[in-house]
Design a protein around this motif. Sequence first.
Motif, short mmCIF file in Angstrom:
data_model
loop_
_atom_site.label_atom_id
_atom_site.label_comp_id
_atom_site.label_asym_id
_atom_site.label_seq_id
_atom_site.Cartn_x
_atom_site.Cartn_y
_atom_site.Cartn_z
N HIS A 32 1.03 -1.15 0.20
CA HIS A 32 0.01 0.26 0.00
C HIS A 32 0.82 1.25 -0.05
CE1 HIS A 32 -2.46 3.23 2.06
NE2 HIS A 32 -3.27 2.67 1.06
N LEU A 33 1.91 1.27 0.57
CA LEU A 33 2.96 2.46 0.88
C LEU A 33 3.59 2.55 -0.47
CD1 LEU A 33 4.52 1.87 4.31
CD2 LEU A 33 2.51 3.44 3.70
N LEU A 34 4.05 1.23 -1.02
CA LEU A 34 4.69 1.44 -2.35
C LEU A 34 3.97 1.95 -3.63
CD1 LEU A 34 7.08 0.81 -4.07
CD2 LEU A 34 6.22 -1.68 -4.24
N PHE A 35 2.31 1.37 -3.48
CA PHE A 35 1.60 1.91 -4.54
C PHE A 35 1.27 3.38 -4.51
CE2 PHE A 35 -0.86 -2.78 -5.53
CZ PHE A 35 0.50 -3.15 -5.78
N THR A 36 0.99 3.69 -3.13
CA THR A 36 0.61 5.19 -3.22
C THR A 36 1.94 5.95 -3.55
OG1 THR A 36 1.21 5.06 -0.93
CG2 THR A 36 -1.05 4.86 -1.52
N HIS A 37 3.17 5.54 -3.32
CA HIS A 37 4.23 6.37 -3.68
C HIS A 37 4.52 6.37 -5.22
CE1 HIS A 37 8.28 7.86 -3.85
NE2 HIS A 37 8.59 6.68 -4.43
N ALA A 38 4.49 5.23 -5.77
CA ALA A 38 4.67 5.06 -7.10
C ALA A 38 3.70 5.84 -7.86
CB ALA A 38 4.68 3.35 -7.36
N ALA A 39 2.52 5.87 -7.61
CA ALA A 39 1.37 6.73 -8.26
C ALA A 39 1.48 8.19 -8.13
CB ALA A 39 -0.07 6.01 -7.66
N GLY A 40 1.97 8.52 -6.84
CA GLY A 40 2.05 9.94 -6.58
C GLY A 40 3.24 10.45 -7.23
N THR A 41 4.23 9.73 -7.48
CA THR A 41 5.65 10.48 -7.87
C THR A 41 5.88 9.92 -9.13
OG1 THR A 41 6.84 8.65 -6.78
CG2 THR A 41 6.31 10.60 -5.39
N THR A 42 5.42 9.32 -9.98
CA THR A 42 6.12 8.84 -11.24
C THR A 42 4.61 8.87 -12.35
OG1 THR A 42 5.47 6.27 -11.10
CG2 THR A 42 7.64 7.21 -10.43
N ALA A 43 5.09 9.22 -13.56
CA ALA A 43 3.93 9.18 -14.58
C ALA A 43 3.71 7.79 -14.99
CB ALA A 43 4.42 10.09 -15.58
N PHE A 44 4.56 6.92 -15.06
CA PHE A 44 4.59 5.75 -15.56
C PHE A 44 3.40 4.87 -14.71
CE2 PHE A 44 5.65 1.18 -15.35
CZ PHE A 44 5.73 0.89 -16.57
N TYR A 45 3.56 4.86 -13.42
CA TYR A 45 2.80 4.17 -12.60
C TYR A 45 1.37 4.89 -12.45
CZ TYR A 45 5.96 0.60 -11.42
OH TYR A 45 6.82 -0.61 -11.57
N ARG A 46 1.22 6.46 -12.59
CA ARG A 46 -0.09 6.82 -12.50
C ARG A 46 -0.96 6.31 -13.59
NH1 ARG A 46 2.54 11.41 -10.58
NH2 ARG A 46 3.18 12.27 -12.85
N ARG A 47 -0.35 6.25 -14.85
CA ARG A 47 -0.79 5.63 -16.05
C ARG A 47 -1.22 4.09 -15.94
NH1 ARG A 47 3.11 8.81 -18.92
NH2 ARG A 47 4.31 7.24 -19.38
N ARG A 48 -0.19 3.45 -15.17
CA ARG A 48 -0.41 2.00 -15.12
C ARG A 48 -1.72 1.50 -14.23
NH1 ARG A 48 3.14 -1.36 -17.50
NH2 ARG A 48 3.43 -3.53 -16.74
N PHE A 49 -1.82 2.14 -13.13
CA PHE A 49 -2.71 2.00 -12.28
C PHE A 49 -4.02 2.38 -12.68
CE2 PHE A 49 0.60 2.08 -8.92
CZ PHE A 49 0.52 0.85 -8.43
N ALA A 50 -4.21 3.46 -13.42
CA ALA A 50 -5.39 3.97 -13.95
C ALA A 50 -5.88 2.98 -15.14
CB ALA A 50 -5.19 5.40 -14.68
N ALA A 51 -4.85 2.45 -16.01
CA ALA A 51 -5.45 1.64 -17.01
C ALA A 51 -5.92 0.07 -16.42
CB ALA A 51 -4.19 1.27 -17.88
#
Length: 341
Positions: A32-51
């Motif tokens: 949960h900590l890793l996911f929120t960090h990755a989505a909040g600080t990288t464009a790559f994971y923001r797109r990946r989680f959204a998709a």
Amino acid sequence: MASLLMSLLYQFEQTQWLAPEALFAEQARQLHLLFTHAAGTTAFYRRRFAAAGIDPAAPVTRETLSRLPILSRGEVQAAGEAMVPSELPKSHGKRHAIETSGSDGSPLKMFGTEATGLFWRAGVMREHLWHDRDLGGKLAAIRRAPPGAAMAPLGLKSETWGPASGAVYPTGPAVMLNIASPLPAQIDWLRREQPDYLISLPSNVAALAALCLKDSVRLPNLKQVLTVGELVPPELRASVRKAWNVPLKDSYSCEEAGYLAMQCPQEEVLHVQSESVLLEIVDEAGRACAPGRAGRVVVTSLHNFATPLIRYELGDLAEFGAPCACGRGLPVISRVLGRAS
């Protein structure tokens, strides 16, 4: 560093006995900590989680995890700066560069942190403690080194086993030889050094054992042989026992995520290091493989916030085994079959 290591090792002593679901519950908290960090600080994971239709702020379940696509080495390389977080938690310390060897022809550049270094050091110490090593003895390593460095007949010498062991215990000396040294020169070096422990690649250990048997070379101080970096053929354990009358202790690691699994203190199977990595074995469709069925190794590095690797495919094949007779809840890998090609 010594205090941090001792604290982490104390926690490992507790967590290794947790039941599988209790272990995953702890992993899910970290995910949960890793996911929120990755989505909040990288464009790559923001797109990946959204998709994938996943809310990174929601609790993580096995179902959540399975909906995330598997990450390939090529995707990490192509993402470039889009995978680099805009900031890091201060508690993770400074970042440092990591570059894989590129044995498949495609080296990978990424970053780690002082936090990932701490977990690597804790893994080193856990392995020593599991296998009851005398840290006051001499450790000899025959491994890859830059061309021309640490060659026979002298190699290199160190007063300690390194920053992991030396931070918490006054170890004995360590010596190192470049694996490019000719095999007879390696044998002569071992005869002179008379180590208590020898670490090398399985293929090199096999060659050393065969030559020692042929020439009746004894290493009377040797207590264990440690193998890294390659598959351990079933017959190698018997060869080591025949040549030097000592056991072989194996571990499974990678440059991208550190220790993945290490040999059980009681059995000849590997225990996944669940405190630092979530390791999955999946089939071609991405579904979890049952114990005894070989599949692709997929890892999530739980503490690397500098280059988040979430469901990253290593390119290896392995299979899970039945729960271990030792009683540890850490998942069992019964076989690592090698690189998928």
